[in-house]
Design an enzyme around this catalytic site. Structure first.
Site, PDB file in Angstrom:
ATOM      1  N   ARG A   1      96.471  60.741  39.427  1.00 18.07           N
ATOM      2  CA  ARG A   1      96.271  60.646  37.972  1.00 18.07           C
ATOM      3  C   ARG A   1      95.113  61.558  37.594  1.00 18.07           C
ATOM      4  O   ARG A   1      93.988  61.352  38.051  1.00 18.07           O
ATOM      5  CB  ARG A   1      95.968  59.195  37.581  1.00 18.07           C
ATOM      6  CG  ARG A   1      95.622  59.064  36.110  1.00 18.07           C
ATOM      7  CD  ARG A   1      95.348  57.630  35.666  1.00 18.07           C
ATOM      8  NE  ARG A   1      94.946  57.670  34.280  1.00 18.07           N
ATOM      9  CZ  ARG A   1      93.798  57.207  33.798  1.00 18.07           C
ATOM     10  NH1 ARG A   1      92.928  56.598  34.584  1.00 18.07           N
ATOM     11  NH2 ARG A   1      93.509  57.329  32.526  1.00 18.07           N
TER      12      ARG A   1
ATOM     13  N   HIS B   1      91.234  62.071  27.868  1.00 20.29           N
ATOM     14  CA  HIS B   1      90.200  61.310  28.566  1.00 20.29           C
ATOM     15  C   HIS B   1      88.850  61.757  27.971  1.00 20.29           C
ATOM     16  O   HIS B   1      87.980  62.251  28.670  1.00 20.29           O
ATOM     17  CB  HIS B   1      90.279  61.544  30.079  1.00 20.29           C
ATOM     18  CG  HIS B   1      89.662  60.441  30.901  1.00 20.29           C
ATOM     19  ND1 HIS B   1      90.360  59.726  31.853  1.00 20.29           N
ATOM     20  CD2 HIS B   1      88.416  59.925  30.922  1.00 20.29           C
ATOM     21  CE1 HIS B   1      89.558  58.836  32.436  1.00 20.29           C
ATOM     22  NE2 HIS B   1      88.368  58.940  31.884  1.00 20.29           N
TER      23      HIS B   1
ATOM     24  N   GLU C   1      91.271  54.465  27.847  1.00 21.35           N
ATOM     25  CA  GLU C   1      90.258  53.503  27.380  1.00 21.35           C
ATOM     26  C   GLU C   1      89.895  53.705  25.914  1.00 21.35           C
ATOM     27  O   GLU C   1      88.779  54.095  25.570  1.00 21.35           O
ATOM     28  CB  GLU C   1      88.996  53.565  28.263  1.00 21.35           C
ATOM     29  CG  GLU C   1      89.248  53.127  29.686  1.00 21.35           C
ATOM     30  CD  GLU C   1      87.979  52.734  30.448  1.00 21.35           C
ATOM     31  OE1 GLU C   1      86.868  52.925  29.913  1.00 21.35           O
ATOM     32  OE2 GLU C   1      88.113  52.216  31.581  1.00 21.35           O
TER      33      GLU C   1
ATOM     34  N   ASN D   1      93.014  49.865  33.287  1.00 19.41           N
ATOM     35  CA  ASN D   1      91.811  50.142  34.079  1.00 19.41           C
ATOM     36  C   ASN D   1      91.117  48.801  34.288  1.00 19.41           C
ATOM     37  O   ASN D   1      90.798  48.125  33.303  1.00 19.41           O
ATOM     38  CB  ASN D   1      90.861  51.081  33.328  1.00 19.41           C
ATOM     39  CG  ASN D   1      91.430  52.491  33.172  1.00 19.41           C
ATOM     40  OD1 ASN D   1      92.528  52.778  33.629  1.00 19.41           O
ATOM     41  ND2 ASN D   1      90.662  53.352  32.544  1.00 19.41           N
TER      42      ASN D   1
ATOM     43  N   TYR E   1      87.977  46.776  35.956  1.00 15.87           N
ATOM     44  CA  TYR E   1      86.662  46.799  36.610  1.00 15.87           C
ATOM     45  C   TYR E   1      86.009  45.415  36.567  1.00 15.87           C
ATOM     46  O   TYR E   1      86.075  44.674  37.529  1.00 15.87           O
ATOM     47  CB  TYR E   1      85.746  47.841  35.947  1.00 15.87           C
ATOM     48  CG  TYR E   1      86.151  49.275  36.229  1.00 15.87           C
ATOM     49  CD1 TYR E   1      85.707  49.940  37.367  1.00 15.87           C
ATOM     50  CD2 TYR E   1      86.995  49.957  35.366  1.00 15.87           C
ATOM     51  CE1 TYR E   1      86.087  51.259  37.628  1.00 15.87           C
ATOM     52  CE2 TYR E   1      87.375  51.272  35.623  1.00 15.87           C
ATOM     53  CZ  TYR E   1      86.914  51.915  36.754  1.00 15.87           C
ATOM     54  OH  TYR E   1      87.293  53.208  37.012  1.00 15.87           O
TER      55      TYR E   1
ATOM     56  N   GLU F   1      93.040  52.552  36.955  1.00 17.76           N
ATOM     57  CA  GLU F   1      91.717  52.757  37.568  1.00 17.76           C
ATOM     58  C   GLU F   1      91.202  51.442  38.136  1.00 17.76           C
ATOM     59  O   GLU F   1      91.412  50.384  37.549  1.00 17.76           O
ATOM     60  CB  GLU F   1      90.667  53.225  36.544  1.00 17.76           C
ATOM     61  CG  GLU F   1      90.776  54.656  36.121  1.00 17.76           C
ATOM     62  CD  GLU F   1      89.653  55.068  35.173  1.00 17.76           C
ATOM     63  OE1 GLU F   1      88.515  54.547  35.295  1.00 17.76           O
ATOM     64  OE2 GLU F   1      89.926  55.918  34.316  1.00 17.76           O
TER      65      GLU F   1
HETATM   66  C1  NOJ Z   1      86.480  54.274  33.309  1.00 17.54           C
HETATM   67  C2  NOJ Z   1      86.596  55.690  32.829  1.00 17.54           C
HETATM   68  O1  NOJ Z   1      87.899  55.949  32.463  1.00 17.54           O
HETATM   69  C3  NOJ Z   1      86.110  56.698  33.862  1.00 17.54           C
HETATM   70  O2  NOJ Z   1      86.042  57.940  33.225  1.00 17.54           O
HETATM   71  C4  NOJ Z   1      84.775  56.250  34.430  1.00 17.54           C
HETATM   72  O3  NOJ Z   1      84.230  57.195  35.281  1.00 17.54           O
HETATM   73  C5  NOJ Z   1      84.975  54.920  35.125  1.00 17.54           C
HETATM   74  N1  NOJ Z   1      85.397  53.952  34.162  1.00 17.54           N
HETATM   75  C6  NOJ Z   1      83.717  54.390  35.803  1.00 17.54           C
HETATM   76  O4  NOJ Z   1      82.770  54.115  34.840  1.00 17.54           O
END
Ligand code: NOJ
Length: 469
Positions: A96, A140, A186, A314, A316, A375
């Site tokens: 990606r 992005h 995002e 994504n 996290y 992600e």
């Molecule tokens: C999400 C973002 O899409 C990416 O650009 C970033 O580096 C990562 N989070 C880590 O923060």
């Protein structure tokens, strides 16, 4: 063979102790890595590229913690063949990447720059020659600076329309080889950090009404791009967003809390996934915004909710632990205790359960049949040991826990088709500059040399087994 292994327990021959069950993924599960243009490419003046809002922002004194910028980054623009070899060494089957709009249209609109798109042609051809499937993100965050100057960027719906024109141009030229396009990466971060807090480009701190309008234009840009991709893509072209949905985890897995977490997911993603999937802003959301609510037409909502083929997520941090509550909303949010752990980046609280709950909520709330984890990863301190190796066991711990929860989801039938690890290599981490390293390959930013960390072996092993290593 692999799926048979996934249901078997293994036992240690010497001791007879049963190892844990092998945590296998469905056959054909797609393993990949992810990057984005401004974070890795460098070569900001090459082949007619125009400036982006991130060039301008990164060169603004005080904007980036280590005073760096993406001028050279990892030099992926010139080293992409080497980077594809790194992917191949992992056994990854998908990549990606994002396309830099200002390479393709240096002024954002008007005359295209064929040399800019040529880079992506070369990249895609090299990926295909190596059996790696390209997944392209169209936006992005590197908006052409010209559009910021001319229209005020996303404060204007002219930018949403320009985005669709750019999407049409790219799709017409790449969709013979690229079958999966993500519209915007995002949306919520680009709205909040870029236009509310001023911590990301373009560094604006808009009042609530302006911020709400930007959010609407971004969602509209997504919808217009979906339509443009449908109109200009070859047969079999697929499209969806890559969202960092607000993740709502039931604090304890009781039916009442799970239900509360579903309600919270719908409400807290109102301006993003909810409107994209439902074609309306929930009443409660608009009521709360009051006079600051965005201005929109019924047609906008129809465009925003244009049918998509998959949802990219994504994943996290867990944003909220949710408990059922006897109030109007039906949920309450548990505050994060001061003792909650974090990874190297202080915002990066590990919450592996997010990897189970976010795709499960999305699949259930909106009947989504195809999901990609676009992600997931972490920064780490990544100090080489005496033997020179980076034993990033904290990153491995993080990945193993998240993948275990992802396996829980797929084994229960949540339709996640693939996973893109962020990131293939260390890169420019936005306002944190080069101080937060997210790669499974270490990059020496002076020499641009790439070296695998221990996590690269972990990921290679996971891919080879199609199971959590
Ligand atoms: C999400 C973002 O899409 C990416 O650009 C970033 O580096 C990562 N989070 C880590 O923060």
């Amino acid at each position: 063979m692999l799926s048979a292994r996934s249901s078997m327990a293994q036992s240690d021959q010497a001791t007879g102790i049963q190892n844990q069950k092998v945590l296998g993924f469905p056959n054909g599960f797609l393993w990949g890595t992810a990057t984005s243009s401004y974070q890795v490419e460098g070569a900001v003046n090459a082949d007619g590229r125009g400036p982006s809002i991130w060039d301008r922002f990164a060169h603004t004194p005080g904007a980036i913690s280590d005073r760096s910028n993406g001028d050279t980054a990892t030099d992926h623009y010139r080293r992409y063949k080497e980077d594809i070899r790194l992917m191949k060494a992992l056994g990854a089957k998908a990549y990606r990447f994002s396309i830099a709009w200002p390479r393709v249209f240096p002024q954002g609109v008007g005359s295209p720059n064929p040399k800019g798109l040529d880079f992506y042609n070369r990249l895609v051809d090299e990926l295909s020659a190596n059996g790696i499937e390209p997944f392209a993100t169209l936006y992005h965050w590197d908006l052409p600076q010209a559009l910021q100057d001319r229209f005020g960027g996303w404060t204007s719906r002219d930018t949403s329309k320009a985005f669709a024109d750019y999407a049409a141009h790219v799709t017409a030229r790449l969709s013979d080889r690229v079958k999966h396009f993500f519209t915007i990466n995002e949306c919520s971060r680009l709205v909040h950090l870029g236009h509310g807090l001023g911590a990301d480009a373009p560094g604006l701190k808009l009042p609530q009404s302006g911020l709400n309008q930007v959010r609407h234009h971004v969602a509209l840009g997504h919808g217009l791009a979906v339509q443009a991709i449908r109109a200009h893509g070859r047969a079999g072209t697929r499209v969806g967003p890559a969202e960092n949905a607000v993740s709502c985890i039931p604090a304890i897995e009781t039916p009442a809390n799970i239900h509360a977490a579903e309600i919270a997911t719908r409400e807290l993603n109102a301006g993003y996934l909810t409107v994209m999937m439902e074609g309306k802003y929930p009443e409660a959301h608009l009521a709360r915004a009051g006079n600051n609510a965005p201005k929109f037409t019924a047609d906008d909502l129809r465009v925003i909710s244009s049918p998509i083929d998959f949802v990219g997520l994504n994943v996290y941090t867990p944003d909220h632990y949710v408990v059922a509550a006897d109030n109007e909303r039906g949920f309450s949010l548990a505050p994060f205790p001061a003792s909650f752990p974090h990874m190297k980046a202080s915002w990066l609280r590990p919450g592996p359960e997010a990897m189970y709950w976010v795709p499960r909520h999305v699949a259930k709330l909106w009947n989504v049949k195809s999901i990609y984890i676009t992600e997931n990863g972490t920064s780490a301190s990544d100090q080489p040991a005496a033997d020179g190796t980076i034993y990033d066991v904290d990153r491995i711990m993080y990945l193993r826990n998240y993948l275990t929860q992802l396996q829980r989801a797929t084994s229960e039938g949540v339709p996640v088709l693939g996973y893109f690890l962020w990131s293939l290599m260390d890169n420019f981490e936005w306002s944190d500059g080069y101080e937060q390293r997210f790669g499974i390959y270490h990059v020496d930013f002076d020499t641009k040399r790439r070296t695998p960390k221990l996590s690269a072996s972990f990921y290679r092993e996971t891919i080879a087994r199609n199971a959590v290593a």
